[in-house]
Scaffold this motif. Structure first.
Motif, PDB file in Angstrom:
ATOM      1  N   ALA A 103       0.833  -1.211   0.000  1.00  0.00           N
ATOM      2  CA  ALA A 103       0.000   0.000   0.000  1.00  0.00           C
ATOM      3  C   ALA A 103       0.864   1.256   0.000  1.00  0.00           C
ATOM      4  CB  ALA A 103      -0.933  -0.011   1.214  1.00  0.00           C
ATOM      5  N   MET A 104       1.933   1.247   0.802  1.00  0.00           N
ATOM      6  CA  MET A 104       2.809   2.419   0.848  1.00  0.00           C
ATOM      7  C   MET A 104       3.553   2.601  -0.469  1.00  0.00           C
ATOM      8  SD  MET A 104       2.334   4.242   3.364  1.00  0.00           S
ATOM      9  CE  MET A 104       3.578   5.367   2.722  1.00  0.00           C
ATOM     10  N   GLY A 105       3.797   1.518  -1.194  1.00  0.00           N
ATOM     11  CA  GLY A 105       4.423   1.633  -2.509  1.00  0.00           C
ATOM     12  C   GLY A 105       3.583   2.444  -3.471  1.00  0.00           C
ATOM     13  N   ILE A 106       2.264   2.417  -3.269  1.00  0.00           N
ATOM     14  CA  ILE A 106       1.353   3.215  -4.101  1.00  0.00           C
ATOM     15  C   ILE A 106       1.156   4.601  -3.507  1.00  0.00           C
ATOM     16  CG2 ILE A 106      -1.019   3.368  -4.972  1.00  0.00           C
ATOM     17  CD1 ILE A 106      -1.034   0.298  -5.018  1.00  0.00           C
ATOM     18  N   MET A 107       0.890   4.667  -2.213  1.00  0.00           N
ATOM     19  CA  MET A 107       0.647   5.950  -1.563  1.00  0.00           C
ATOM     20  C   MET A 107       1.886   6.854  -1.570  1.00  0.00           C
ATOM     21  SD  MET A 107      -2.537   6.042  -0.661  1.00  0.00           S
ATOM     22  CE  MET A 107      -2.878   5.162  -2.192  1.00  0.00           C
ATOM     23  N   ASN A 108       3.050   6.258  -1.749  1.00  0.00           N
ATOM     24  CA  ASN A 108       4.299   7.022  -1.816  1.00  0.00           C
ATOM     25  C   ASN A 108       4.340   7.921  -3.042  1.00  0.00           C
ATOM     26  OD1 ASN A 108       6.622   7.506  -0.311  1.00  0.00           O
ATOM     27  ND2 ASN A 108       7.893   6.232  -1.628  1.00  0.00           N
ATOM     28  N   LEU A 109       3.439   7.678  -4.000  1.00  0.00           N
ATOM     29  CA  LEU A 109       3.392   8.485  -5.212  1.00  0.00           C
ATOM     30  C   LEU A 109       2.665   9.812  -5.003  1.00  0.00           C
ATOM     31  CD1 LEU A 109       4.258   5.737  -6.456  1.00  0.00           C
ATOM     32  CD2 LEU A 109       2.729   6.239  -8.367  1.00  0.00           C
ATOM     33  N   LEU A 110       1.996   9.989  -3.874  1.00  0.00           N
ATOM     34  CA  LEU A 110       1.274  11.235  -3.614  1.00  0.00           C
ATOM     35  C   LEU A 110       2.257  12.408  -3.572  1.00  0.00           C
ATOM     36  CD1 LEU A 110      -1.202   9.910  -0.911  1.00  0.00           C
ATOM     37  CD2 LEU A 110      -1.708  10.461  -3.297  1.00  0.00           C
ATOM     38  N   PRO A 111       1.780  13.632  -3.839  1.00  0.00           N
ATOM     39  CA  PRO A 111       2.696  14.779  -3.971  1.00  0.00           C
ATOM     40  C   PRO A 111       3.610  14.999  -2.782  1.00  0.00           C
ATOM     41  CG  PRO A 111       0.499  15.366  -4.718  1.00  0.00           C
ATOM     42  CD  PRO A 111       0.386  13.987  -4.117  1.00  0.00           C
ATOM     43  N   TRP A 112       3.155  14.632  -1.571  1.00  0.00           N
ATOM     44  CA  TRP A 112       3.993  14.820  -0.378  1.00  0.00           C
ATOM     45  C   TRP A 112       4.829  13.579  -0.075  1.00  0.00           C
ATOM     46  CZ3 TRP A 112      -1.144  15.610  -1.005  1.00  0.00           C
ATOM     47  CH2 TRP A 112      -2.006  14.579  -0.621  1.00  0.00           C
ATOM     48  N   LEU A 335       6.808   4.352 -11.197  1.00  0.00           N
ATOM     49  CA  LEU A 335       6.018   3.125 -11.194  1.00  0.00           C
ATOM     50  C   LEU A 335       6.724   1.925 -10.557  1.00  0.00           C
ATOM     51  CD1 LEU A 335       4.403   3.528 -14.729  1.00  0.00           C
ATOM     52  CD2 LEU A 335       3.394   4.018 -12.498  1.00  0.00           C
ATOM     53  N   GLY A 336       7.978   2.080 -10.172  1.00  0.00           N
ATOM     54  CA  GLY A 336       8.689   0.993  -9.507  1.00  0.00           C
ATOM     55  C   GLY A 336       8.702   1.110  -7.992  1.00  0.00           C
ATOM     56  N   GLN A 337       7.953   2.077  -7.447  1.00  0.00           N
ATOM     57  CA  GLN A 337       7.987   2.338  -6.007  1.00  0.00           C
ATOM     58  C   GLN A 337       7.522   1.175  -5.122  1.00  0.00           C
ATOM     59  OE1 GLN A 337       9.213   5.009  -3.966  1.00  0.00           O
ATOM     60  NE2 GLN A 337      10.321   5.140  -5.890  1.00  0.00           N
ATOM     61  N   PRO A 338       6.551   0.339  -5.557  1.00  0.00           N
ATOM     62  CA  PRO A 338       6.170  -0.777  -4.680  1.00  0.00           C
ATOM     63  C   PRO A 338       7.333  -1.678  -4.288  1.00  0.00           C
ATOM     64  CG  PRO A 338       4.499  -0.475  -6.353  1.00  0.00           C
ATOM     65  CD  PRO A 338       5.621   0.470  -6.701  1.00  0.00           C
ATOM     66  N   LEU A 339       8.282  -1.882  -5.202  1.00  0.00           N
ATOM     67  CA  LEU A 339       9.452  -2.702  -4.859  1.00  0.00           C
ATOM     68  C   LEU A 339      10.432  -1.904  -4.012  1.00  0.00           C
ATOM     69  CD1 LEU A 339      10.773  -5.459  -5.198  1.00  0.00           C
ATOM     70  CD2 LEU A 339      11.930  -4.598  -7.235  1.00  0.00           C
ATOM     71  N   HIS A 340      10.512  -0.603  -4.243  1.00  0.00           N
ATOM     72  CA  HIS A 340      11.426   0.240  -3.462  1.00  0.00           C
ATOM     73  C   HIS A 340      11.126   0.172  -1.973  1.00  0.00           C
ATOM     74  CE1 HIS A 340      13.789   3.643  -2.103  1.00  0.00           C
ATOM     75  NE2 HIS A 340      12.687   4.202  -1.618  1.00  0.00           N
ATOM     76  N   LEU A 341       9.829   0.066  -1.623  1.00  0.00           N
ATOM     77  CA  LEU A 341       9.446   0.059  -0.203  1.00  0.00           C
ATOM     78  C   LEU A 341       9.896  -1.198   0.515  1.00  0.00           C
ATOM     79  CD1 LEU A 341       7.820   2.178   1.522  1.00  0.00           C
ATOM     80  CD2 LEU A 341       7.987   2.643  -0.913  1.00  0.00           C
ATOM     81  N   LEU A 342      10.423  -2.184  -0.211  1.00  0.00           N
ATOM     82  CA  LEU A 342      10.990  -3.371   0.421  1.00  0.00           C
ATOM     83  C   LEU A 342      12.507  -3.264   0.584  1.00  0.00           C
ATOM     84  CD1 LEU A 342       9.131  -6.267  -1.480  1.00  0.00           C
ATOM     85  CD2 LEU A 342       8.451  -5.110   0.627  1.00  0.00           C
ATOM     86  N   SER A 343      13.090  -2.222   0.021  1.00  0.00           N
ATOM     87  CA  SER A 343      14.548  -2.091  -0.003  1.00  0.00           C
ATOM     88  C   SER A 343      15.136  -1.953   1.397  1.00  0.00           C
ATOM     89  CB  SER A 343      14.940  -0.871  -0.848  1.00  0.00           C
ATOM     90  OG  SER A 343      16.325  -0.607  -0.720  1.00  0.00           O
TER      91      SER A 343
END
Length: 390
Positions: A103-112, A335-343
């Motif tokens: 979920a945070m991988g998607i919500m991380n795309l918000l402007p803030w 668009l690759g942020q969902p995997l980034h949140l596991l880094s």
């Protein structure tokens, strides 16, 4: 010559820093006031002893709380709410780590969120200009997360069945989930007021009524005065969230200086022109799709700063040599942020695994395939809606 370049860079990113500052304060005030508490309570009670309802509730709550763009706060609220019931039913706790991370991988795309704020800093895009075309990808990605909740829930229901829990246990679990929120900070009587203000904020944000920094400044002033009318309390709330603000805004200002020097010295132009000359013509038009796919391993193996401040500006400048826009590259890189949140380079992941009580190795092994799936769904959606060209 560096001084004027640095100041110019700081001037260009000042609106982004203001927006991020007041967005963090706004959502921080609402969490302190307990706006999400009824949602947590309701979901715990509705889930009862059915693993399917529990995993769906985990996914939905993660997406809702993730609106503040802060992974640490999201993990604290969601895991604290559901960990007792996962343990009570004997459910797989790796699911409780996976769903909030996705979920945070998607919500991380918000402007803030981190990556979008960086792109706004580098390219001076307005938040809606950058994100509006990606809304279908964000929505489909969120639905995919809920679908994962259904998938996990059906597996757990098959393994465990539906377990009856004594009625009193729900109150215990709900009470435990709210321990992190101090009783004297919560404002249950202002719940609907806070909800209405937030809805108005979202509507004005989507309609571009005012610039985003101004909207969050006004929103923060309203909710802080309404929820904490005493000046002393307001000061304490600001101090409580100062750490999160300083971490992000100091990075934004430093990034602005970095971008200002790169632009002022024409370094990016020189590197990009070299890349254009050595890139085969047939690969040029595919750069947005290539960036979208490679953003998964890149953002997993390196922090967001070197990727967004070092690599993306060069690729974006290169793309203009093939008739593409920098905006396409910027959007693809998110668009690759969902995997980034596991880094392992993301600090909040250690908060997550610590709260759930699992090994980092097990979390990566379990969640990676679902993170890649989330990114691929978002990329395919972006291609279907014409955001990424093939």
């Amino acid at each position: 010559d560096l001084g004027p370049m640095m100041l110019k860079g700081v001037e260009t990113i000042a609106p982004t820093a203001v927006m991020v500052t007041f967005a963090i304060l706004y959502f921080g005030i609402l969490i302190d006031a307990g706006m999400f508490d009824p949602l947590v309570n309701k979901m715990v009670k509705l889930a009862k002893g059915d693993p399917l309802k529990i995993t769906i509730a985990t996914a939905v709550l993660s997406l809702m709380v993730g609106l503040d763009g802060d992974g640490t706060i999201t993990y604290l609220i969601v895991v604290t709410a559901f960990l007792p019931i996962y343990e009570r039913l004997g459910m797989n706790k790796l699911i409780l780590a996976c769903l909030p991370a996705m979920a945070m991988g998607i919500m991380n795309l918000l402007p803030w969120g981190g990556p979008t704020a960086r792109l706004m800093t580098i390219f001076k895009y307005d938040a809606m200009e950058l994100l509006q075309p990606l809304i279908p990808s964000i929505v489909i990605g969120a639905l995919y997360i809920i679908g994962l909740g259904v998938f996990f829930g059906l597996k757990e229901r098959k393994r465990l069945g539906i377990i009856d829990i004594e009625p009193g246990s729900y109150q215990e679990i709900a009470a435990a989930s709210l321990e992190m929120s101090s009783e004297n900070l919560r404002r249950p009587k202002l719940f609907w007021f806070n909800v209405v203000i937030t809805l108005l904020l979202v509507i004005t944000l989507l309609t571009n009524t005012l610039p985003l920094p101004a909207l969050f400044m006004i929103g923060f002033v309203i909710v802080s005065i309404a929820n904490y009318p005493k000046l002393k309390d307001q000061k304490e709330r600001i101090e409580a969230h100062a750490g999160n603000i300083l971490t992000v805004t100091s990075l934004i200002f430093a990034g602005g200086i970095f971008a200002g020097i790169l632009e002022g010295t024409k370094m990016v132009d020189a590197i990009a022109s070299t890349l254009v000359n050595i890139t085969p013509d047939f690969l040029g038009p595919q750069l947005p799709s290539i960036v979208a796919l490679t953003s998964m391993p890149f953002t997993f193996l390196m922090a967001n700063d070197p990727y967004y401040f070092g690599i993306i500006p060069i690729i974006a400048e290169t793309a203009t040599g093939f008739g593409l826009t920098k905006l396409e590259i910027a959007q693809a890189s998110l668009l690759g942020q969902p995997l980034h949140l596991l880094s392992p380079l993301v600090g909040s992941v250690y908060v997550l695994i610590g709260l759930v009580g699992i090994d980092f190795r097990d979390h990566i092994k379990f969640s990676t395939k679902y993170a890649v799936g989330t990114s691929l769904v978002m990329i395919i959606t972006a291609i279907i809606f014409g955001v990424l060209s093939l």
